[in-house]
Design an enzyme around this catalytic site. Sequence first.
Site, short mmCIF file in Angstrom:
data_model
loop_
_atom_site.label_atom_id
_atom_site.label_comp_id
_atom_site.label_asym_id
_atom_site.label_seq_id
_atom_site.Cartn_x
_atom_site.Cartn_y
_atom_site.Cartn_z
N HIS A 79 8.07 -10.73 4.39
CA HIS A 79 6.81 -11.28 5.12
C HIS A 79 6.49 -12.77 4.39
O HIS A 79 6.83 -12.93 3.40
CB HIS A 79 5.55 -10.42 4.70
CG HIS A 79 4.39 -11.10 5.03
ND1 HIS A 79 3.31 -11.25 4.19
CD2 HIS A 79 3.73 -11.04 6.28
CE1 HIS A 79 2.28 -11.67 4.83
NE2 HIS A 79 2.46 -11.73 6.20
N SER A 80 6.51 -13.45 5.48
CA SER A 80 6.17 -14.85 5.23
C SER A 80 7.20 -15.75 4.33
O SER A 80 8.25 -15.70 4.74
CB SER A 80 4.74 -14.93 4.43
OG SER A 80 3.98 -16.05 4.54
N TYR A 81 6.82 -15.97 3.13
CA TYR A 81 7.82 -16.77 2.36
C TYR A 81 8.80 -15.71 1.97
O TYR A 81 10.10 -16.34 1.68
CB TYR A 81 7.05 -17.03 0.99
CG TYR A 81 8.16 -17.19 -0.48
CD1 TYR A 81 8.92 -18.20 -0.68
CD2 TYR A 81 7.87 -15.93 -1.21
CE1 TYR A 81 9.80 -18.22 -1.66
CE2 TYR A 81 8.62 -15.97 -2.29
CZ TYR A 81 9.62 -17.23 -2.64
OH TYR A 81 10.27 -17.20 -3.60
N GLY A 83 10.93 -14.35 3.97
CA GLY A 83 11.78 -14.58 4.61
C GLY A 83 12.92 -15.23 4.04
O GLY A 83 14.18 -15.00 4.40
N HIS A 226 -2.10 -13.08 10.00
CA HIS A 226 -0.83 -13.27 9.16
C HIS A 226 -0.32 -11.74 8.54
O HIS A 226 0.75 -11.61 8.27
CB HIS A 226 -0.82 -14.44 8.28
CG HIS A 226 0.23 -14.67 7.69
ND1 HIS A 226 1.48 -14.96 8.24
CD2 HIS A 226 0.67 -14.97 6.31
CE1 HIS A 226 2.45 -15.23 7.12
NE2 HIS A 226 2.07 -14.98 6.16
#
Length: 244
Positions: A79-81, A83, A226
Site C-alpha cells: 500500500h502506498s509507499y 509499492g 487512500h
Amino acid sequence: MPNPTTYVLVHGAWHDGRSWNRVAPLLAAQGHRVFTPSLTGHGDKAHLLSPEVGLTTHVDDVVGLMLDHDLNDVVLVGHSYAGMVISSVANRVPERISRLVYLDAMVPTHGENAVDVMPVTQIMIDGAAGSAHPWRIPPLPEFPAPLGLFGVTDPGDIAWLRSTLVDESVLCFQQPTEMDNPAQALIPRVHVLCVGSEPEGVTRRAVPQTQPNGEPSRVLELETGHDAMITKPVELSGLLLENV
C-alpha cells in the site's frame, strides 16, 4: 476449496500492520494464510526508528519474514509507499512470489526512489529539514472531508488511525529501489487505484500500459480514499480474492 493462498500485506509510510485489521480476517475466513508485518520503526517496532532506517531496512523486514516462515507462492500486497518495498522484495526473492498487488501505491522503475516516483515527497523532506529532528517526517495532517486523514473520514476511524501513526525516516524516501533481477519482471502485477477523492497537487504516476512481463497491465479501481483497507475492507478483500 482450492489450495489456500498466502497473502503478505505491507503497510505504507507512517502506518503499521494494524491498518489491515479489517482485511486480514476476511481473507483468513476463506482459508488463506495472511501476514501483516509492521515494518521497522512502526507498530511493535516503533522503538527501532532511527536515521539509519530506510527502504532497504523495510525490504529486509519483508524478505526476512518470507524466509523465516518459508513462504512460497506469495501474493505480496503493498500500500502506498510499500509499492517501493514490494518492488525490491520481488527483486530479492522472485521465486517466492506469485503476484504483486500495488494498492494505491508508488510504482517505481529500477533505481528510482520515492521522490522520483512522487515529487511532492520532497516538500515533506524539505519541511523536516528545518526541524529539531530533520531525519523524521511526521504523518500528513487531517484535511476536511472528503480527504480526511489518508482518505479516512469517519471520526472514530480517524481517532483510531491517528493513534497508530508514527514518524517516517527520511531515508525511506531517499533510498532507491532495486529491480535489476530479470526474474522479478516475470511476476504478474495488479494495480488497485483508490479514486474519487484525490488531494489537489498530488499527481499519481500513470500505470504503464504493459507489465514488465509483456502482458497488458491489470488496473482495478475502488471508489474510496487512500486507506482503502480501513474504508472499504470488504470490497478490497473481494478484489484480492478474485484477482490472485
